[in-house]
Design a protein around this motif. Sequence first.
Motif, PDB file in Angstrom:
ATOM      1  N   ILE A  21      -1.642  14.291  -0.260  1.00 56.68           N
ATOM      2  CA  ILE A  21      -1.083  13.493   0.836  1.00 56.68           C
ATOM      3  C   ILE A  21      -2.112  13.352   1.956  1.00 56.68           C
ATOM      4  O   ILE A  21      -2.311  12.254   2.490  1.00 56.68           O
ATOM      5  CB  ILE A  21       0.239  14.114   1.346  1.00 56.68           C
ATOM      6  N   GLU A  22      -2.814  14.436   2.291  1.00 59.27           N
ATOM      7  CA  GLU A  22      -3.861  14.369   3.322  1.00 59.27           C
ATOM      8  C   GLU A  22      -4.977  13.420   2.899  1.00 59.27           C
ATOM      9  O   GLU A  22      -5.507  12.670   3.711  1.00 59.27           O
ATOM     10  CB  GLU A  22      -4.432  15.760   3.613  1.00 59.27           C
ATOM     11  N   GLU A  23      -5.332  13.468   1.618  1.00 58.29           N
ATOM     12  CA  GLU A  23      -6.361  12.568   1.087  1.00 58.29           C
ATOM     13  C   GLU A  23      -5.913  11.108   1.215  1.00 58.29           C
ATOM     14  O   GLU A  23      -6.695  10.241   1.622  1.00 58.29           O
ATOM     15  CB  GLU A  23      -6.625  12.926  -0.377  1.00 58.29           C
ATOM     16  N   LEU A  24      -4.657  10.825   0.890  1.00 56.42           N
ATOM     17  CA  LEU A  24      -4.124   9.466   1.001  1.00 56.42           C
ATOM     18  C   LEU A  24      -4.049   9.009   2.465  1.00 56.42           C
ATOM     19  O   LEU A  24      -4.319   7.840   2.765  1.00 56.42           O
ATOM     20  CB  LEU A  24      -2.749   9.381   0.339  1.00 56.42           C
ATOM     21  N   ILE A  25      -3.708   9.918   3.356  1.00 56.43           N
ATOM     22  CA  ILE A  25      -3.689   9.593   4.791  1.00 56.43           C
ATOM     23  C   ILE A  25      -5.096   9.233   5.258  1.00 56.43           C
ATOM     24  O   ILE A  25      -5.289   8.276   6.011  1.00 56.43           O
ATOM     25  CB  ILE A  25      -3.102  10.769   5.614  1.00 56.43           C
ATOM     26  N   LYS A  26      -6.088   9.985   4.801  1.00 50.63           N
ATOM     27  CA  LYS A  26      -7.488   9.704   5.170  1.00 50.63           C
ATOM     28  C   LYS A  26      -7.903   8.331   4.657  1.00 50.63           C
ATOM     29  O   LYS A  26      -8.542   7.545   5.389  1.00 50.63           O
ATOM     30  CB  LYS A  26      -8.395  10.801   4.594  1.00 50.63           C
ATOM     31  N   ILE A  27      -7.547   7.998   3.428  1.00 51.33           N
ATOM     32  CA  ILE A  27      -7.882   6.686   2.860  1.00 51.33           C
ATOM     33  C   ILE A  27      -7.212   5.579   3.670  1.00 51.33           C
ATOM     34  O   ILE A  27      -7.850   4.575   4.017  1.00 51.33           O
ATOM     35  CB  ILE A  27      -7.476   6.613   1.370  1.00 51.33           C
ATOM     36  N   GLY A  28      -5.939   5.764   4.001  1.00 48.87           N
ATOM     37  CA  GLY A  28      -5.212   4.774   4.790  1.00 48.87           C
ATOM     38  C   GLY A  28      -5.817   4.585   6.167  1.00 48.87           C
ATOM     39  O   GLY A  28      -5.929   3.460   6.664  1.00 48.87           O
ATOM     40  N   SER A  29      -6.236   5.678   6.798  1.00 50.90           N
ATOM     41  CA  SER A  29      -6.870   5.603   8.114  1.00 50.90           C
ATOM     42  C   SER A  29      -8.199   4.866   8.034  1.00 50.90           C
ATOM     43  O   SER A  29      -8.548   4.076   8.925  1.00 50.90           O
ATOM     44  CB  SER A  29      -7.100   6.996   8.682  1.00 50.90           C
ATOM     45  N   ASP A  30      -8.954   5.123   6.961  1.00 51.49           N
ATOM     46  CA  ASP A  30     -10.230   4.426   6.769  1.00 51.49           C
ATOM     47  C   ASP A  30     -10.013   2.924   6.569  1.00 51.49           C
ATOM     48  O   ASP A  30     -10.773   2.106   7.095  1.00 51.49           O
ATOM     49  CB  ASP A  30     -10.985   5.007   5.570  1.00 51.49           C
ATOM     50  N   VAL A  31      -8.982   2.569   5.827  1.00 51.05           N
ATOM     51  CA  VAL A  31      -8.663   1.156   5.602  1.00 51.05           C
ATOM     52  C   VAL A  31      -8.293   0.490   6.920  1.00 51.05           C
ATOM     53  O   VAL A  31      -8.750  -0.621   7.219  1.00 51.05           O
ATOM     54  CB  VAL A  31      -7.521   0.999   4.564  1.00 51.05           C
ATOM     55  N   GLU A  32      -7.499   1.171   7.733  1.00 52.72           N
ATOM     56  CA  GLU A  32      -7.101   0.616   9.034  1.00 52.72           C
ATOM     57  C   GLU A  32      -8.323   0.392   9.912  1.00 52.72           C
ATOM     58  O   GLU A  32      -8.473  -0.646  10.549  1.00 52.72           O
ATOM     59  CB  GLU A  32      -6.101   1.562   9.718  1.00 52.72           C
ATOM     60  N   LEU A  33      -9.233   1.354   9.943  1.00 48.12           N
ATOM     61  CA  LEU A  33     -10.462   1.228  10.729  1.00 48.12           C
ATOM     62  C   LEU A  33     -11.313   0.064  10.230  1.00 48.12           C
ATOM     63  O   LEU A  33     -11.827  -0.732  11.019  1.00 48.12           O
ATOM     64  CB  LEU A  33     -11.262   2.532  10.676  1.00 48.12           C
ATOM     65  N   LEU A  34     -11.430  -0.059   8.931  1.00 46.86           N
ATOM     66  CA  LEU A  34     -12.199  -1.151   8.338  1.00 46.86           C
ATOM     67  C   LEU A  34     -11.606  -2.509   8.697  1.00 46.86           C
ATOM     68  O   LEU A  34     -12.319  -3.431   9.097  1.00 46.86           O
ATOM     69  CB  LEU A  34     -12.255  -0.981   6.818  1.00 46.86           C
ATOM     70  N   LEU A  35     -10.293  -2.630   8.587  1.00 48.03           N
ATOM     71  CA  LEU A  35      -9.630  -3.883   8.963  1.00 48.03           C
ATOM     72  C   LEU A  35      -9.866  -4.203  10.432  1.00 48.03           C
ATOM     73  O   LEU A  35     -10.184  -5.336  10.795  1.00 48.03           O
ATOM     74  CB  LEU A  35      -8.118  -3.790   8.718  1.00 48.03           C
ATOM     75  N   ARG A  36      -9.704  -3.202  11.269  1.00 49.81           N
ATOM     76  CA  ARG A  36      -9.792  -3.402  12.717  1.00 49.81           C
ATOM     77  C   ARG A  36     -11.197  -3.747  13.174  1.00 49.81           C
ATOM     78  O   ARG A  36     -11.387  -4.525  14.102  1.00 49.81           O
ATOM     79  CB  ARG A  36      -9.297  -2.141  13.423  1.00 49.81           C
ATOM     80  N   THR A  37     -12.223  -3.199  12.517  1.00 48.83           N
ATOM     81  CA  THR A  37     -13.590  -3.363  13.007  1.00 48.83           C
ATOM     82  C   THR A  37     -14.447  -4.336  12.210  1.00 48.83           C
ATOM     83  O   THR A  37     -15.517  -4.710  12.679  1.00 48.83           O
ATOM     84  CB  THR A  37     -14.319  -2.006  13.033  1.00 48.83           C
ATOM     85  N   SER A  38     -14.004  -4.752  11.029  1.00 47.91           N
ATOM     86  CA  SER A  38     -14.891  -5.537  10.175  1.00 47.91           C
ATOM     87  C   SER A  38     -14.372  -6.902   9.735  1.00 47.91           C
ATOM     88  O   SER A  38     -15.145  -7.708   9.247  1.00 47.91           O
ATOM     89  CB  SER A  38     -15.221  -4.749   8.907  1.00 47.91           C
ATOM     90  N   VAL A  39     -13.096  -7.153   9.872  1.00 43.13           N
ATOM     91  CA  VAL A  39     -12.525  -8.398   9.350  1.00 43.13           C
ATOM     92  C   VAL A  39     -12.498  -9.466  10.437  1.00 43.13           C
ATOM     93  O   VAL A  39     -12.044  -9.223  11.545  1.00 43.13           O
ATOM     94  CB  VAL A  39     -11.100  -8.170   8.790  1.00 43.13           C
ATOM     95  N   ILE A  40     -13.016 -10.644  10.086  1.00 47.01           N
ATOM     96  CA  ILE A  40     -13.012 -11.802  10.985  1.00 47.01           C
ATOM     97  C   ILE A  40     -12.298 -12.934  10.274  1.00 47.01           C
ATOM     98  O   ILE A  40     -12.541 -13.189   9.094  1.00 47.01           O
ATOM     99  CB  ILE A  40     -14.445 -12.242  11.336  1.00 47.01           C
ATOM    100  N   GLN A  41     -11.417 -13.632  10.994  1.00 50.63           N
ATOM    101  CA  GLN A  41     -10.705 -14.755  10.404  1.00 50.63           C
ATOM    102  C   GLN A  41     -11.626 -15.963  10.306  1.00 50.63           C
ATOM    103  O   GLN A  41     -12.425 -16.232  11.196  1.00 50.63           O
ATOM    104  CB  GLN A  41      -9.503 -15.145  11.252  1.00 50.63           C
ATOM    105  N   GLY A  42     -11.470 -16.711   9.234  1.00 49.28           N
ATOM    106  CA  GLY A  42     -12.179 -17.966   9.068  1.00 49.28           C
ATOM    107  C   GLY A  42     -11.183 -19.073   8.768  1.00 49.28           C
ATOM    108  O   GLY A  42     -10.244 -18.882   8.002  1.00 49.28           O
TER     109      GLY A  42
END
Length: 104
Positions: A52-73
């Motif tokens: 569960i901790e591992e899955l939480i870490k993956i989810g947090s990383d995904v959220e960070l990636l979305l927030r900092t790297s995705v730009i709409q086109g």
Amino acid sequence: MGQAAKVLQLFKTLHRTRQRVFKNDTRALEAARIKINEEFKSNKSETSPKKIEELIKIGSDVELLLRTSVIQGIHTDYNTLKLVPRKELLIENVPYCDAPTQKQ
């Protein structure tokens, strides 16, 4: 904070991030909503605290990636995209220097 509370907080954070990142793009909003919900449902019966901790870490990383790297086109014309960066993605442009000078 217990693991159940962390999981719920991550779920809510991912959905809030999805709404900010894909604002005004109903197709992307719906696809992201479905994917988030599917991932949480597929791991709903997980009981191992370590997993569960591992899955939480993956989810947090995904959220960070979305927030900092995705730009709409937005397609404006054939073979033309208009990029719509969010304000938090715009950072001050620091020029690159090939030959750095030494500090005195």
